[in-house]
Design a protein around this motif. Sequence first.
Motif, short mmCIF file in Angstrom:
data_model
loop_
_atom_site.label_atom_id
_atom_site.label_comp_id
_atom_site.label_asym_id
_atom_site.label_seq_id
_atom_site.Cartn_x
_atom_site.Cartn_y
_atom_site.Cartn_z
N SER A 94 -6.93 28.11 24.45
CA SER A 94 -6.33 26.83 23.50
C SER A 94 -7.29 26.54 22.29
CB SER A 94 -6.39 25.68 24.65
OG SER A 94 -5.57 25.49 26.02
N TYR A 125 -3.26 28.22 26.04
CA TYR A 125 -2.55 28.38 25.54
C TYR A 125 -1.95 27.39 24.80
CZ TYR A 125 -3.31 33.01 26.32
OH TYR A 125 -4.00 34.75 26.26
N ASN A 126 -2.58 26.21 24.91
CA ASN A 126 -2.11 24.87 24.22
C ASN A 126 -3.00 24.34 23.16
OD1 ASN A 126 -0.77 23.95 26.89
ND2 ASN A 126 -2.55 24.00 27.90
N ASN A 168 5.73 24.83 27.14
CA ASN A 168 6.32 24.82 25.77
C ASN A 168 7.14 23.54 25.06
OD1 ASN A 168 6.43 27.83 26.54
ND2 ASN A 168 6.05 27.52 23.96
N GLY A 205 -1.35 35.31 20.29
CA GLY A 205 -1.14 35.02 21.66
C GLY A 205 -1.44 35.69 22.70
N GLY A 218 1.07 31.44 21.34
CA GLY A 218 1.17 31.24 22.80
C GLY A 218 1.29 32.76 23.93
N THR A 219 1.56 32.41 25.32
CA THR A 219 1.53 33.43 25.40
C THR A 219 2.89 33.60 26.20
OG1 THR A 219 0.91 34.67 28.15
CG2 THR A 219 1.08 32.36 27.61
N ASP A 228 5.51 31.08 20.12
CA ASP A 228 5.24 30.27 19.25
C ASP A 228 4.37 28.95 20.92
OD1 ASP A 228 4.73 31.16 17.12
OD2 ASP A 228 6.58 30.16 16.74
N ILE A 229 3.66 28.01 20.66
CA ILE A 229 3.54 26.82 21.08
C ILE A 229 4.25 26.02 20.62
CG2 ILE A 229 1.13 25.45 21.40
CD1 ILE A 229 -0.20 27.46 21.37
N ASN A 242 1.26 25.96 26.55
CA ASN A 242 1.83 26.63 25.74
C ASN A 242 2.24 25.25 25.21
OD1 ASN A 242 1.53 29.51 25.31
ND2 ASN A 242 3.84 30.11 25.70
N CYS A 261 0.19 26.96 15.19
CA CYS A 261 0.70 27.34 16.79
C CYS A 261 1.55 28.78 16.70
CB CYS A 261 1.44 26.14 17.20
SG CYS A 261 0.79 24.87 17.28
#
Length: 453
Positions: A371, A334-335, A290, A423, A398-399, A431-432, A314, A394
């Motif tokens: 991603s 997840y980027n 993150n 996500g 995310g995860t 969120d990323i 993230n 974003c």
Amino acid sequence: LDLPDQDWIGAVIYFETDRPFTRKISGWDPLSHTLSWDDSISSYHAGLIANGCDYYLKDKLELIDTLGEMYFSSTGTLYFSPLDTNDLFSQKIEIPKRTFGFDLRVVSFIRVEGFEIKYINRRPDSPWLAGPVYSWSSHQGLEIVGNIIHDCEATAIYFRNGVDDLVQGNEIYNIIGDGVRFLQNKGGKIENNHIHDIGTDGIYIQETSNTLVNNNEVHELFTPGVHTDCLQLYRDTLITVTNNKFYHSYHGQIVMHGSSPKVRYINNLFYGAHAYTIMVTNSDSVEWINNTFGPSLYNALILRNGSDYCLAINNIFQGLSLEGTACTTFISDYNNIISGGVTYDTRPIGGTWQSLTLEEYRNITGNAQHSISADPLFVDTANGDYHLSPGSPCIDAGTSNNVPDSDQEGNIRYDDPNTVNTGGGKFPYYDIGAFEYIATNINVLNILNNQNS
């Protein structure tokens, strides 16, 4: 003076022409009312030892002189602070050239709080040496809290061979040297400091373990022709770097990370490097979770050969560079990888150099399955605002697995009702990046209820 017969720590300052001379007190004779000295601990260049008071006692609440006061906290830490509590920085320390400031060698559990310290000049040709606040000897529990340190030709705060030191809430600027330097320390925290306009590194940590670098703002590293980094790690282990803002290193990386395994970067903002944002060499098992990487001259992250089994989840990356075995052991998902794609260089292990799109990188490595590569829609990068705008890809992408449940500013994760969750994990709406998107006029209780359910 009618003083008790007990253990001493302390110093007396003698001024000879334009430079001070310091000697350490070793004892007190209550019958003759005389002090004895430890002549092995003295210096012609030490400006102040523990506040520059005439003397100070161990294990006793005592008003020392008109300059400041000393007291013990319930934890046994010795405090020094200005007498005028309404003006925290009423006590100023101005020392002649080629001197030290607070000389804290040989002592432990000292707290220095609320001072303005300036014009401490160790050696202009060696500004990374200690000056305003330092201890080179083995010690424990030194605390430097809420001070202003500026206009010095020396490293502002330098601790070596320390255990559980605290550097907190200081304003450090116009330093021809490092802002904070930890060398061969164990434990400790560097947090809530504002460090800017620094001549070498903002924070330098070497051969240190189990240390937290939290919620600092480090920027404007300016010296022409000098390699400057906001944060440099060298031969460290088990360092946690979280909730910081690092930006504008004009002559180096935001972070130079060398030979330092098992370091975690969480919820940080990085941007404006003269080179790579983070360069990692010979450092296994480093994690990025993150973080937001804004624009720099080159790619956001370079993992050099020998930096194996690293993890990235993230994050918003402005490009990645992977070299050698880092290509085959790097785990990322997840980027958001934007504006540069992935530089994939396997030449150090007999391969080839490739510049890949995210899709090509995914197909070759099997990595980054969730991603994305899209404009994150930052609010205002020209003014350093890297929050997410409404509609950012974003948001909710995310995860929630093995990542913090709040962002850099302490906001808990929020499920935006206007965004489809893409996500992963139990809560597929994290969120990323370092900043969670929070819509205006939301009900915080509803967020908590969503997470509890």
